[in-house]
Design a protein around this motif. Structure first.
Motif, PDB file in Angstrom:
ATOM      1  N   THR A   9     -53.907 -57.661   0.659  1.00  0.00           N
ATOM      2  CA  THR A   9     -53.906 -56.408  -0.086  1.00  0.00           C
ATOM      3  C   THR A   9     -54.025 -55.198   0.849  1.00  0.00           C
ATOM      4  O   THR A   9     -53.542 -54.123   0.511  1.00  0.00           O
ATOM      5  CB  THR A   9     -55.039 -56.396  -1.127  1.00  0.00           C
ATOM      6  N   HIS A  10     -54.645 -55.366   1.996  1.00  0.00           N
ATOM      7  CA  HIS A  10     -54.690 -54.358   3.065  1.00  0.00           C
ATOM      8  C   HIS A  10     -54.962 -52.934   2.586  1.00  0.00           C
ATOM      9  O   HIS A  10     -54.247 -51.995   2.980  1.00  0.00           O
ATOM     10  CB  HIS A  10     -53.403 -54.399   3.883  1.00  0.00           C
ATOM     11  N   ASP A  11     -55.976 -52.786   1.744  1.00  0.00           N
ATOM     12  CA  ASP A  11     -56.445 -51.460   1.320  1.00  0.00           C
ATOM     13  C   ASP A  11     -55.429 -50.651   0.508  1.00  0.00           C
ATOM     14  O   ASP A  11     -55.632 -49.468   0.285  1.00  0.00           O
ATOM     15  CB  ASP A  11     -56.871 -50.596   2.519  1.00  0.00           C
ATOM     16  N   ASN A  12     -54.329 -51.229   0.065  1.00  0.00           N
ATOM     17  CA  ASN A  12     -53.323 -50.492  -0.699  1.00  0.00           C
ATOM     18  C   ASN A  12     -53.776 -50.427  -2.161  1.00  0.00           C
ATOM     19  O   ASN A  12     -53.426 -51.286  -2.975  1.00  0.00           O
ATOM     20  CB  ASN A  12     -51.950 -51.158  -0.575  1.00  0.00           C
ATOM     21  N   CYS A 135     -49.735 -55.744  -0.681  1.00  0.00           N
ATOM     22  CA  CYS A 135     -49.581 -54.404  -0.107  1.00  0.00           C
ATOM     23  C   CYS A 135     -48.132 -53.967   0.059  1.00  0.00           C
ATOM     24  O   CYS A 135     -47.826 -52.787  -0.031  1.00  0.00           O
ATOM     25  CB  CYS A 135     -50.311 -54.311   1.226  1.00  0.00           C
ATOM     26  N   TYR A 137     -46.458 -53.861   2.787  1.00  0.00           N
ATOM     27  CA  TYR A 137     -46.269 -53.145   4.050  1.00  0.00           C
ATOM     28  C   TYR A 137     -45.267 -53.810   4.996  1.00  0.00           C
ATOM     29  O   TYR A 137     -44.537 -53.130   5.693  1.00  0.00           O
ATOM     30  CB  TYR A 137     -47.593 -53.006   4.802  1.00  0.00           C
ATOM     31  N   LYS A 142     -43.921 -56.493  -3.016  1.00  0.00           N
ATOM     32  CA  LYS A 142     -45.303 -56.679  -3.478  1.00  0.00           C
ATOM     33  C   LYS A 142     -45.309 -57.877  -4.421  1.00  0.00           C
ATOM     34  O   LYS A 142     -44.785 -57.785  -5.530  1.00  0.00           O
ATOM     35  CB  LYS A 142     -45.798 -55.424  -4.184  1.00  0.00           C
TER      36      LYS A 142
END
Length: 170
Positions: A9-12, A135, A137, A142
């Protein structure tokens, strides 16, 4: 039992919000997170899940004490059982461990993340599931997975447009 599976998820926060809404709309019974939350502030969105969350640390989870306090995450490998189905969850950083889990014949499903690429692969009698990245990215997609233990089926879905990206019967 319907299990939602997510990773990376990397802070998204907007993407996490979409994944949470997706799982809540489908009334999943459990959500598995295969690591790389990154920071404890993601708990604000993940706590909106209607289902319990079980997860492991990833290689980018630096503030582990905060993630433990916020979400109860405390390990790099967990074992779960659902409807008689045995599931192992690890982030996937250690490829030797992933292969050993998949070839051990101890698990019906092994859940990993790390590569940011969705995949469903049969390894003997075990199914290896990587839901891809929430995320978006790295790949721009997603994605999350749904594991239906009663139908014995796993699906990978793009949460931006609902497109089915892959499926396999177990």
């Amino acid at each position: 039992m319907l299990i939602g599976i997510m990773s990376d998820t990397h802070d998204n926060l907007p993407a996490i919000r979409k994944a949470v809404e997706f799982f809540n709309e489908r009334n999943v019974d459990l959500v598995i997170h295969a690591g790389d939350y990154v920071a404890p502030f993601v708990a604000r969105e993940l706590k909106k899940l209607k289902a319990p969350l079980k997860g492991v640390f990833g290689n980018n989870d630096g503030e582990r004490k905060g993630l433990y306090e916020a979400l109860g995450i405390y390990d790099e490998l967990i074992e779960l059982e659902a409807d008689g189905m045995k599931i192992a969850v690890t982030h996937g950083t250690n490829e030797v461990l992933v292969k050993a889990l998949a070839h051990s014949r101890l698990y019906d499903v092994v859940v990993v993340g790390h590569t940011h690429r969705y995949e469903i692969q049969e390894v003997g009698r075990t199914v290896l599931v990587n839901p891809g990245e929430v995320c978006g990215y790295v790949t721009g997609v997603k994605s999350v997975a749904l594991l239906d233990t009663r139908k014995r089926e796993v699906q990978i879905i793009n949460i931006d447009n609902g497109e089915l990206l892959g499926a396999m019967s177990l």
